[in-house]
Design a protein around this motif. Structure first.
Motif, PDB file in Angstrom:
ATOM      1  N   PRO A 126      -1.471  14.795  -0.073  1.00 29.37           N
ATOM      2  CA  PRO A 126      -2.531  14.555  -1.063  1.00 29.37           C
ATOM      3  C   PRO A 126      -3.467  13.428  -0.616  1.00 29.37           C
ATOM      4  O   PRO A 126      -3.590  12.380  -1.258  1.00 29.37           O
ATOM      5  CB  PRO A 126      -1.741  14.169  -2.314  1.00 29.37           C
ATOM      6  N   LEU A 127      -4.141  13.647   0.515  1.00 31.43           N
ATOM      7  CA  LEU A 127      -4.928  12.587   1.149  1.00 31.43           C
ATOM      8  C   LEU A 127      -6.174  12.240   0.341  1.00 31.43           C
ATOM      9  O   LEU A 127      -6.503  11.060   0.185  1.00 31.43           O
ATOM     10  CB  LEU A 127      -5.321  13.018   2.561  1.00 31.43           C
ATOM     11  N   CYS A 185       6.654   7.263   1.135  1.00 33.79           N
ATOM     12  CA  CYS A 185       6.422   8.575   1.738  1.00 33.79           C
ATOM     13  C   CYS A 185       5.794   8.493   3.128  1.00 33.79           C
ATOM     14  O   CYS A 185       5.523   9.535   3.745  1.00 33.79           O
ATOM     15  CB  CYS A 185       5.536   9.417   0.831  1.00 33.79           C
ATOM     16  N   GLY A 186       5.513   7.290   3.622  1.00 35.22           N
ATOM     17  CA  GLY A 186       4.966   7.156   4.972  1.00 35.22           C
ATOM     18  C   GLY A 186       3.511   7.550   5.105  1.00 35.22           C
ATOM     19  O   GLY A 186       3.053   7.930   6.189  1.00 35.22           O
ATOM     20  N   ILE A 187       2.742   7.443   4.017  1.00 30.98           N
ATOM     21  CA  ILE A 187       1.309   7.731   4.041  1.00 30.98           C
ATOM     22  C   ILE A 187       0.599   6.583   3.324  1.00 30.98           C
ATOM     23  O   ILE A 187       0.932   6.266   2.177  1.00 30.98           O
ATOM     24  CB  ILE A 187       0.982   9.071   3.363  1.00 30.98           C
ATOM     25  N   TYR A 188      -0.386   5.967   4.004  1.00 30.39           N
ATOM     26  CA  TYR A 188      -1.017   4.754   3.485  1.00 30.39           C
ATOM     27  C   TYR A 188      -2.537   4.844   3.610  1.00 30.39           C
ATOM     28  O   TYR A 188      -3.069   5.499   4.506  1.00 30.39           O
ATOM     29  CB  TYR A 188      -0.548   3.524   4.278  1.00 30.39           C
ATOM     30  N   ALA A 189      -3.216   4.129   2.717  1.00 33.20           N
ATOM     31  CA  ALA A 189      -4.667   3.933   2.818  1.00 33.20           C
ATOM     32  C   ALA A 189      -4.935   2.439   2.885  1.00 33.20           C
ATOM     33  O   ALA A 189      -4.403   1.672   2.064  1.00 33.20           O
ATOM     34  CB  ALA A 189      -5.377   4.558   1.618  1.00 33.20           C
ATOM     35  N   PHE A 190      -5.728   2.008   3.868  1.00 32.40           N
ATOM     36  CA  PHE A 190      -5.989   0.592   4.092  1.00 32.40           C
ATOM     37  C   PHE A 190      -7.487   0.320   4.129  1.00 32.40           C
ATOM     38  O   PHE A 190      -8.262   1.135   4.639  1.00 32.40           O
ATOM     39  CB  PHE A 190      -5.398   0.122   5.431  1.00 32.40           C
ATOM     40  N   SER A 191      -7.862  -0.829   3.624  1.00 31.29           N
ATOM     41  CA  SER A 191      -9.203  -1.362   3.841  1.00 31.29           C
ATOM     42  C   SER A 191      -9.196  -2.154   5.149  1.00 31.29           C
ATOM     43  O   SER A 191      -8.128  -2.567   5.626  1.00 31.29           O
ATOM     44  CB  SER A 191      -9.608  -2.257   2.670  1.00 31.29           C
ATOM     45  N   PRO A 192     -10.368  -2.370   5.766  1.00 34.12           N
ATOM     46  CA  PRO A 192     -10.407  -3.092   7.050  1.00 34.12           C
ATOM     47  C   PRO A 192      -9.761  -4.473   7.003  1.00 34.12           C
ATOM     48  O   PRO A 192      -9.338  -4.996   8.039  1.00 34.12           O
ATOM     49  CB  PRO A 192     -11.902  -3.177   7.349  1.00 34.12           C
ATOM     50  N   GLY A 193      -9.651  -5.073   5.819  1.00 37.59           N
ATOM     51  CA  GLY A 193      -8.996  -6.379   5.711  1.00 37.59           C
ATOM     52  C   GLY A 193      -7.546  -6.374   6.138  1.00 37.59           C
ATOM     53  O   GLY A 193      -6.960  -7.433   6.382  1.00 37.59           O
ATOM     54  N   THR A 240      -2.794  -7.157  -4.049  1.00 38.35           N
ATOM     55  CA  THR A 240      -3.689  -6.373  -3.184  1.00 38.35           C
ATOM     56  C   THR A 240      -3.060  -5.068  -2.701  1.00 38.35           C
ATOM     57  O   THR A 240      -3.618  -4.395  -1.832  1.00 38.35           O
ATOM     58  CB  THR A 240      -4.091  -7.204  -1.953  1.00 38.35           C
ATOM     59  N   PHE A 241      -1.904  -4.694  -3.255  1.00 34.39           N
ATOM     60  CA  PHE A 241      -1.109  -3.589  -2.749  1.00 34.39           C
ATOM     61  C   PHE A 241      -0.703  -2.710  -3.934  1.00 34.39           C
ATOM     62  O   PHE A 241      -0.120  -3.202  -4.901  1.00 34.39           O
ATOM     63  CB  PHE A 241       0.117  -4.162  -2.031  1.00 34.39           C
ATOM     64  N   PHE A 242      -1.035  -1.399  -3.850  1.00 32.05           N
ATOM     65  CA  PHE A 242      -0.819  -0.519  -4.991  1.00 32.05           C
ATOM     66  C   PHE A 242      -0.128   0.780  -4.563  1.00 32.05           C
ATOM     67  O   PHE A 242      -0.216   1.186  -3.405  1.00 32.05           O
ATOM     68  CB  PHE A 242      -2.162  -0.210  -5.666  1.00 32.05           C
ATOM     69  N   CYS A 243       0.566   1.390  -5.510  1.00 33.88           N
ATOM     70  CA  CYS A 243       1.364   2.587  -5.227  1.00 33.88           C
ATOM     71  C   CYS A 243       0.898   3.764  -6.078  1.00 33.88           C
ATOM     72  O   CYS A 243       0.778   3.653  -7.303  1.00 33.88           O
ATOM     73  CB  CYS A 243       2.838   2.314  -5.496  1.00 33.88           C
ATOM     74  N   MET A 244       0.653   4.893  -5.413  1.00 32.09           N
ATOM     75  CA  MET A 244       0.385   6.155  -6.100  1.00 32.09           C
ATOM     76  C   MET A 244       1.620   7.036  -5.977  1.00 32.09           C
ATOM     77  O   MET A 244       2.049   7.367  -4.865  1.00 32.09           O
ATOM     78  CB  MET A 244      -0.822   6.866  -5.486  1.00 32.09           C
ATOM     79  N   VAL A 245       2.204   7.407  -7.084  1.00 32.10           N
ATOM     80  CA  VAL A 245       3.419   8.223  -7.081  1.00 32.10           C
ATOM     81  C   VAL A 245       3.038   9.690  -7.181  1.00 32.10           C
ATOM     82  O   VAL A 245       2.278  10.092  -8.055  1.00 32.10           O
ATOM     83  CB  VAL A 245       4.347   7.828  -8.247  1.00 32.10           C
ATOM     84  N   THR A 246       3.560  10.505  -6.264  1.00 33.40           N
ATOM     85  CA  THR A 246       3.303  11.934  -6.276  1.00 33.40           C
ATOM     86  C   THR A 246       4.520  12.686  -6.788  1.00 33.40           C
ATOM     87  O   THR A 246       5.664  12.295  -6.528  1.00 33.40           O
ATOM     88  CB  THR A 246       2.939  12.451  -4.869  1.00 33.40           C
TER      89      THR A 246
END
Length: 410
Positions: A126-127, A185-193, A240-246
């Motif tokens: 779910p990218l 789940c081993g899938i992450y989204a990062f900002s350049p920071g 600064t760190f958040f979790c989306m549960v699928t």
């Protein structure tokens, strides 16, 4: 918004639990439903990110020659830029991101996003939803999580998060006691920071001494563990760190038996997303198909065979008269001779299973071989006729003249 996607591949010294299958081909290229594992990652990136995808990078320490044919084919198939960035040695899940930070940031705007996917996971990917979630929170990092039973959680990274704000309050990698039922789940989204955070983590985790770095000082080759050194020690509880549960399906291919369950989950999805990928039942003069089955067009399957459910048959496979296949993967060039039964098993490239034989796994056993109870044949195994192989791992190029049960056959 512009996005770069990164697939973390690891290398030949990792994924040893996937042997003997990874002795023939790199684990990221092991076929699931007759496509290389990471083909499913690339497809998801292309389909879900579309024009926002600037580039897809793969990071690992496999020899480039092992991956180049796939990279070339995938780039042409999906019409996207794909590059492989090779580590000189294993740098951890965050070390490669730190080492190649300039390559990753090249062409990425300040408000862009870096999407990171572990190469050994398989799911609905779910990218697009994760990117939307990440941008709505506007912070450093977002992680995809899934709820699992308490007895499973000790095998994964565990996430404690605020159910209302989704902020990650605590992170523990494979904890010895129960921490949370939400796993990484081993899938992450990062900002350049994130790259500033990685640099700080690298300072605390100096590189080993090498010919290029004789002092052992911190540098681009610092080994950084994304989960332990960044998530657990820096980001969790920082706001600064958040979790989306699928709630969608997800699995990880940790051991050599894992492709059986992974194939079943993927086939269930393919029935809805791409029915043409499945072999249709009821074709006149063809084998009997039960449930979800994927058969390569070049395979030769006898019409008296009964196939399925959850069976994948690779290229140039020969399936003889009266054969029964169920919860099985037959890799390219396998020959299964007449009246043989193959259940809960993976038969390696070019192997031969003799007439009237039985090869089966025992998925509900105690699993002392750490394969999930699945029987595994490596490449080029020959089983003589009228033999039984039950819950075994067979290394490549072995000729089996006797029956075996619960063994690793060297």
């Amino acid at each position: 918004m512009s996005t770069k996607a990164i697939i973390l591949l690891g290398g030949p010294s990792k994924g040893t639990r996937f042997r003997p299958l990874s002795l023939h081909t790199p684990k990221p290229l092991f076929p699931i439903c007759n496509e290389p594992l990471i083909h499913h990652h690339v497809r998801a990136c292309k389909e879900q990110l579309g024009a926002s995808l600037i580039e897809l990078l793969m990071i690992g320490f496999f020899p480039p020659a092992e991956l180049e044919p796939f990279l070339t084919t995938a780039a042409e198939e999906f019409g996207i830029s794909i590059r492989y960035l090779k580590e000189d040695r294993e740098l951890g899940t965050g070390g490669g991101l730190h080492k190649f930070r300039n390559e990753i940031k090249k062409g990425l705007p300040d408000d862009g996003t870096v999407l990171v996917i572990h190469g050994d996971v398989l799911c609905t990917f779910p990218l697009a939803n994760l990117l939307s979630f990440h941008r709505s929170h506007g912070k450093t990092a977002s992680i995809l999580g899934q709820r699992r039973s308490a007895d499973e959680t000790q095998n994964y990274g565990c996430i404690v998060h605020d159910e209302e704000t989704n902020e990650v309050l605590h992170y523990a990698e494979k904890p010895e006691t129960f921490v949370s039922d939400v796993v990484n789940c081993g899938i992450y989204a990062f900002s350049p920071g994130l790259f500033d955070v990685l640099a700080d983590a690298a300072l605390k985790a100096p590189a080993k001494k090498t010919a290029m770095n004789v002092s052992g000082d911190m540098g681009p080759d610092a080994r950084v563990r994304l989960e332990q050194d960044v998530f657990a020690q820096t980001l969790a509880g920082s706001g600064t760190f958040f979790c989306m549960v699928t709630e969608a399906w997800w699995t990880q291919l940790k051991h050599a038996g894992a492709p059986i369950a992974a194939s079943e989950l993927l086939m269930n999805e393919l029935c809805e997303r791409d029915p043409s990928a499945m072999t249709k039942a009821g074709t006149e003069g063809a084998a009997t198909i039960v449930g979800n089955v994927v058969i390569h067009p070049s395979a030769n399957v006898h019409p008296s065979a009964k196939i399925g459910p959850n069976v994948t048959i690779g290229a140039n496979v020969v399936v003889g008269e009266g054969v029964r296949l169920k919860h099985a993967i037959l890799l390219d060039g396998v020959s299964v001779e007449a009246h043989t039964c193959v259940l809960f098993s993976i038969i390696g490239w070019g192997s031969v299973v003799g007439k009237w034989s039985r090869v089966e796994g025992v998925p509900n056993c105690s699993d002392s071989l750490n394969t999930g109870g699945i029987t595994i044949f490596g490449e080029g195994v020959t089983l003589r006729k009228e033999r039984i192989i039950r819950n075994c791992i067979v290394l490549p190029n072995k000729e089996l003249g006797a029956s075996h049960s619960g063994e690793i056959i060297l």
